[in-house]
Design a protein around this motif. Structure first.
Motif, PDB file in Angstrom:
ATOM      1  N   GLN A   1       2.642   0.905  17.484  1.00 60.18           N
ATOM      2  CA  GLN A   1       2.944   0.572  16.088  1.00 60.18           C
ATOM      3  C   GLN A   1       1.938   1.272  15.192  1.00 60.18           C
ATOM      4  O   GLN A   1       0.735   1.219  15.446  1.00 60.18           O
ATOM      5  N   VAL A   2       2.459   1.893  14.156  1.00 58.02           N
ATOM      6  CA  VAL A   2       1.587   2.566  13.188  1.00 58.02           C
ATOM      7  C   VAL A   2       1.884   1.973  11.820  1.00 58.02           C
ATOM      8  O   VAL A   2       3.052   1.829  11.442  1.00 58.02           O
ATOM      9  N   GLU A   3       0.816   1.631  11.100  1.00 59.20           N
ATOM     10  CA  GLU A   3       1.010   1.170   9.726  1.00 59.20           C
ATOM     11  C   GLU A   3       0.490   2.254   8.787  1.00 59.20           C
ATOM     12  O   GLU A   3      -0.631   2.748   8.956  1.00 59.20           O
ATOM     13  N   PHE A   4       1.315   2.638   7.803  1.00 57.74           N
ATOM     14  CA  PHE A   4       0.922   3.689   6.861  1.00 57.74           C
ATOM     15  C   PHE A   4       0.347   3.071   5.596  1.00 57.74           C
ATOM     16  O   PHE A   4       0.534   1.889   5.318  1.00 57.74           O
ATOM     17  N   GLU A   5      -0.319   3.913   4.812  1.00 57.27           N
ATOM     18  CA  GLU A   5      -0.855   3.444   3.530  1.00 57.27           C
ATOM     19  C   GLU A   5       0.276   3.188   2.530  1.00 57.27           C
ATOM     20  O   GLU A   5       0.135   2.392   1.619  1.00 57.27           O
TER      21      GLU A   5
ATOM     22  N   ARG B   1      11.537   3.748  15.207  1.00 54.96           N
ATOM     23  CA  ARG B   1      12.144   3.040  14.076  1.00 54.96           C
ATOM     24  C   ARG B   1      11.121   2.930  12.968  1.00 54.96           C
ATOM     25  O   ARG B   1       9.944   2.695  13.229  1.00 54.96           O
ATOM     26  N   VAL B   2      11.598   3.083  11.746  1.00 59.81           N
ATOM     27  CA  VAL B   2      10.675   2.994  10.615  1.00 59.81           C
ATOM     28  C   VAL B   2      11.178   1.910   9.678  1.00 59.81           C
ATOM     29  O   VAL B   2      12.365   1.839   9.375  1.00 59.81           O
ATOM     30  N   ASP B   3      10.241   1.041   9.286  1.00 61.97           N
ATOM     31  CA  ASP B   3      10.603  -0.042   8.384  1.00 61.97           C
ATOM     32  C   ASP B   3       9.539  -0.074   7.291  1.00 61.97           C
ATOM     33  O   ASP B   3       8.463  -0.634   7.477  1.00 61.97           O
ATOM     34  N   GLY B   4       9.816   0.600   6.183  1.00 59.87           N
ATOM     35  CA  GLY B   4       8.844   0.671   5.085  1.00 59.87           C
ATOM     36  C   GLY B   4       7.577   1.379   5.521  1.00 59.87           C
ATOM     37  O   GLY B   4       7.580   2.571   5.824  1.00 59.87           O
ATOM     38  N   ARG B   5       6.485   0.601   5.617  1.00 59.72           N
ATOM     39  CA  ARG B   5       5.195   1.204   5.983  1.00 59.72           C
ATOM     40  C   ARG B   5       4.959   1.216   7.486  1.00 59.72           C
ATOM     41  O   ARG B   5       3.889   1.605   7.928  1.00 59.72           O
ATOM     42  N   ARG B   6       5.894   0.680   8.261  1.00 58.31           N
ATOM     43  CA  ARG B   6       5.634   0.548   9.694  1.00 58.31           C
ATOM     44  C   ARG B   6       6.491   1.471  10.527  1.00 58.31           C
ATOM     45  O   ARG B   6       7.694   1.596  10.300  1.00 58.31           O
ATOM     46  N   LEU B   7       5.841   2.064  11.513  1.00 59.16           N
ATOM     47  CA  LEU B   7       6.564   2.867  12.500  1.00 59.16           C
ATOM     48  C   LEU B   7       6.450   2.130  13.834  1.00 59.16           C
ATOM     49  O   LEU B   7       5.362   1.664  14.205  1.00 59.16           O
ATOM     50  N   HIS B   8       7.569   2.003  14.510  1.00 61.90           N
ATOM     51  CA  HIS B   8       7.580   1.383  15.834  1.00 61.90           C
ATOM     52  C   HIS B   8       8.147   2.414  16.796  1.00 61.90           C
ATOM     53  O   HIS B   8       9.130   3.083  16.479  1.00 61.90           O
TER      54      HIS B   8
ATOM     55  N   VAL C   1      -1.243   7.991  21.429  1.00 58.49           N
ATOM     56  CA  VAL C   1      -1.859   7.766  20.111  1.00 58.49           C
ATOM     57  C   VAL C   1      -2.438   9.047  19.482  1.00 58.49           C
ATOM     58  O   VAL C   1      -2.066   9.399  18.355  1.00 58.49           O
ATOM     59  N   PRO C   2      -3.329   9.788  20.181  1.00 60.09           N
ATOM     60  CA  PRO C   2      -3.904  10.965  19.510  1.00 60.09           C
ATOM     61  C   PRO C   2      -2.863  12.011  19.135  1.00 60.09           C
ATOM     62  O   PRO C   2      -2.952  12.628  18.068  1.00 60.09           O
ATOM     63  N   VAL C   3      -1.855  12.167  19.993  1.00 59.21           N
ATOM     64  CA  VAL C   3      -0.826  13.182  19.719  1.00 59.21           C
ATOM     65  C   VAL C   3      -0.014  12.776  18.484  1.00 59.21           C
ATOM     66  O   VAL C   3       0.247  13.599  17.589  1.00 59.21           O
ATOM     67  N   VAL C   4       0.371  11.481  18.443  1.00 58.06           N
ATOM     68  CA  VAL C   4       1.163  10.988  17.310  1.00 58.06           C
ATOM     69  C   VAL C   4       0.336  11.107  16.026  1.00 58.06           C
ATOM     70  O   VAL C   4       0.818  11.595  14.992  1.00 58.06           O
TER      71      VAL C   4
ATOM     72  N   GLU D   1       1.378  16.249   8.579  1.00 50.26           N
ATOM     73  CA  GLU D   1       2.336  16.045   7.472  1.00 50.26           C
ATOM     74  C   GLU D   1       1.691  15.260   6.335  1.00 50.26           C
ATOM     75  O   GLU D   1       2.396  14.766   5.448  1.00 50.26           O
ATOM     76  N   ALA D   2       0.381  15.049   6.410  1.00 50.11           N
ATOM     77  CA  ALA D   2      -0.388  14.315   5.388  1.00 50.11           C
ATOM     78  C   ALA D   2       0.128  12.893   5.181  1.00 50.11           C
ATOM     79  O   ALA D   2       0.178  12.379   4.064  1.00 50.11           O
ATOM     80  N   MET D   3       0.554  12.246   6.265  1.00 46.03           N
ATOM     81  CA  MET D   3       0.993  10.848   6.175  1.00 46.03           C
ATOM     82  C   MET D   3      -0.221   9.966   6.489  1.00 46.03           C
ATOM     83  O   MET D   3      -0.672   9.934   7.631  1.00 46.03           O
ATOM     84  N   ALA D   4      -0.725   9.285   5.453  1.00 47.49           N
ATOM     85  CA  ALA D   4      -1.971   8.528   5.635  1.00 47.49           C
ATOM     86  C   ALA D   4      -1.740   7.251   6.443  1.00 47.49           C
ATOM     87  O   ALA D   4      -0.895   6.420   6.085  1.00 47.49           O
ATOM     88  N   VAL D   5      -2.485   7.121   7.531  1.00 40.76           N
ATOM     89  CA  VAL D   5      -2.312   5.988   8.453  1.00 40.76           C
ATOM     90  C   VAL D   5      -3.375   4.928   8.205  1.00 40.76           C
ATOM     91  O   VAL D   5      -4.561   5.250   8.063  1.00 40.76           O
ATOM     92  N   ARG D   6      -2.963   3.665   8.125  1.00 37.24           N
ATOM     93  CA  ARG D   6      -3.937   2.577   7.941  1.00 37.24           C
ATOM     94  C   ARG D   6      -4.384   2.013   9.284  1.00 37.24           C
ATOM     95  O   ARG D   6      -5.547   1.762   9.510  1.00 37.24           O
ATOM     96  N   SER D   7      -3.442   1.797  10.195  1.00 35.08           N
ATOM     97  CA  SER D   7      -3.839   1.246  11.501  1.00 35.08           C
ATOM     98  C   SER D   7      -2.843   1.649  12.584  1.00 35.08           C
ATOM     99  O   SER D   7      -1.695   2.009  12.287  1.00 35.08           O
ATOM    100  N   VAL D   8      -3.320   1.578  13.834  1.00 28.47           N
ATOM    101  CA  VAL D   8      -2.466   1.899  14.986  1.00 28.47           C
ATOM    102  C   VAL D   8      -2.701   0.824  16.039  1.00 28.47           C
ATOM    103  O   VAL D   8      -3.838   0.373  16.221  1.00 28.47           O
ATOM    104  N   SER D   9      -1.648   0.394  16.699  1.00 23.04           N
ATOM    105  CA  SER D   9      -1.855  -0.545  17.812  1.00 23.04           C
ATOM    106  C   SER D   9      -0.944  -0.189  18.979  1.00 23.04           C
ATOM    107  O   SER D   9       0.147   0.370  18.782  1.00 23.04           O
ATOM    108  N   VAL D  10      -1.429  -0.511  20.173  1.00 21.45           N
ATOM    109  CA  VAL D  10      -0.652  -0.291  21.400  1.00 21.45           C
ATOM    110  C   VAL D  10      -0.585  -1.634  22.102  1.00 21.45           C
ATOM    111  O   VAL D  10      -1.592  -2.321  22.224  1.00 21.45           O
ATOM    112  N   SER D  11       0.619  -2.051  22.501  1.00 22.85           N
ATOM    113  CA  SER D  11       0.708  -3.357  23.188  1.00 22.85           C
ATOM    114  C   SER D  11       1.777  -3.306  24.263  1.00 22.85           C
ATOM    115  O   SER D  11       2.634  -2.418  24.270  1.00 22.85           O
ATOM    116  N   GLN D  12       1.690  -4.296  25.151  1.00 20.09           N
ATOM    117  CA  GLN D  12       2.735  -4.463  26.168  1.00 20.09           C
ATOM    118  C   GLN D  12       3.982  -4.978  25.450  1.00 20.09           C
ATOM    119  O   GLN D  12       3.863  -5.628  24.413  1.00 20.09           O
ATOM    120  N   PRO D  13       5.174  -4.744  25.998  1.00 21.46           N
ATOM    121  CA  PRO D  13       6.376  -5.226  25.327  1.00 21.46           C
ATOM    122  C   PRO D  13       6.366  -6.746  25.169  1.00 21.46           C
ATOM    123  O   PRO D  13       5.893  -7.465  26.048  1.00 21.46           O
TER     124      PRO D  13
END
Ligand code: ATP
Length: 329
Positions: free
Chosen positions: A235-239, A261-268, A278-281, A288-300
């Motif tokens: 999950q990535v949260e954008f600014e 999937r993208v929902d507003g500021r969130r990418l799943h 994570v580093p590749v994404v 593309e100058a898309m400012a990222v606020r946070s990233v998380s990795v979790s089990q389903p």
């Protein structure tokens, strides 16, 4: 093979103005298990419970409860079920004990057998200390337990719980979960639970079914369903809000990245190994100058299961449902 406490085949139910609440609903619940029916508001859960408790009739299809047909053998079914609906059912001016006694009497229990069974269920649900208190003066969690005591006093084989913990404080919910698990263990009862809370189904249910627009989209144990989704959730949260098209463009061709999937500021997205992705994404998004606020990795989680099968997040819909349908504690 285990005996089935509930067998539902192809239930269809339409309401006036063309609402198709159930659209070929099918599932089975083995005896002595807790089954969770999960779905957002309007998915058809309450309609299914009403049909299975003989309070409503399906247009077509068949349902057997404790081996009896809900239409042709409705009286037999009623004797063997308990129903705890979304609204509280205890008489507020009667004591906790009187409420349970009254319910037992309605099911034909009498005398010493009724008194003994009443004390037994009060103790099972940790209500003995408040047995003499008027139900109206009990806390939200206690009132729920009184409802459940009333629902099981006549020793039903199957208990329906329609969103039993909606509106309760989290710690009271967790207490109720352990009461329900104990009920299945001590009474051998089968519980069909509808819920808005994924973590509740995850913690309690042997099997769950996800219901969407009146149909089961997937069923199985929470563990199996989660394991079927291989890899990790990223999950990535954008600014700021991003367009799905732009993100898909930025991430195009990345090996193994799936279910974007993208929902507003969130990418799943799903990735075979989240940490490696994570580093590749982040590099691609950075280009593309898309400012990222946070990233998380979790089990389903079950929320990921829900998303994979319905294309929507459960949490957002459930929050809306809980506040719309919740009762105060
Ligand atoms: N008596 C009724 N008349 C007309 N439409 C109804 C009636 N009861 C339910 N519906 C509709 O049928 C669909 C399924 O409703 P149902 O209450 O079974 O869903 P649910 O999953 O239990 O939702 P909730 O979590 O809000 O209880 C919804 O679109 C609802 O508006």
């Amino acid at each position: 093979m285990a005996e089935m406490a509930i067998q539902v085949r192809d239930l269809v139910k339409s309401y006036p103005r063309g609402v198709r609440a159930l659209d070929g609903l099918s599932f089975v619940v083995p005896e002595g298990t807790l089954f969770g029916l999960l779905g957002p508001n309007g998915a058809g859960k309450s309609t299914a419970v009403r049909i299975l408790s003989t309070l409503a009739r399906a247009d077509s299809g068949q349902a057997l409860v404790a081996g009896y047909d809900v239409v042709r053998q409705a009286t037999e079914v009623r004797r063997r079920i308990g129903l705890v609906g979304q609204r509280l059912s205890a008489v507020p001016t009667a004591t906790v004990r009187e409420n349970v006694l009254l319910q037992g009497r309605m099911f034909g229990l009498k005398g010493r057998a009724l008194a003994t069974r009443t004390d037994e269920v009060l103790s099972m649900l940790a209500l003995s200390d408040v047995a003499g208190r008027q139900a109206g003066f009990c806390s939200g969690g206690m009132k729920r337990r009184v409802d459940i005591a009333m629902g099981i006093v006549h020793r039903p084989r199957v208990l329906y719980l329609d969103e039993p913990t909606t509106g309760l404080d989290p710690d009271i919910r967790v207490q109720l979960w352990s009461d329900l698990t104990a009920l299945v263990r001590q009474e051998g009862i089968t519980i069909l639970l509808t819920t808005h809370y994924l973590e509740e189904a995850d913690a309690l249910a042997n099997d769950i079914a996800i219901i969407d627009s009146g149909r089961i989209v997937t069923t199985g144990s929470p563990e199996t369903l989660k394991q079927k989704l291989r890899g990790d959730t990223l999950q990535v949260e954008f600014e700021s809000d991003q367009s799905e098209e732009a993100i898909r463009g930025a991430l195009a061709g990345l090996d193994g990245l799936d279910e974007i999937r993208v929902d507003g500021r969130r990418l799943h997205a799903r990735a075979p190994i989240g940490g490696a992705a994570v580093p590749v994404v982040l590099a691609r998004l950075g280009q593309e100058a898309m400012a990222v606020r946070s990233v998380s990795v979790s089990q389903p989680t079950l929320d990921d299961v829900y998303l994979a099968y319905t294309g929507r997040r459960f949490a957002t819909q459930a929050d809306a449902g809980a506040s719309a349908g919740g009762q105060s504690s």
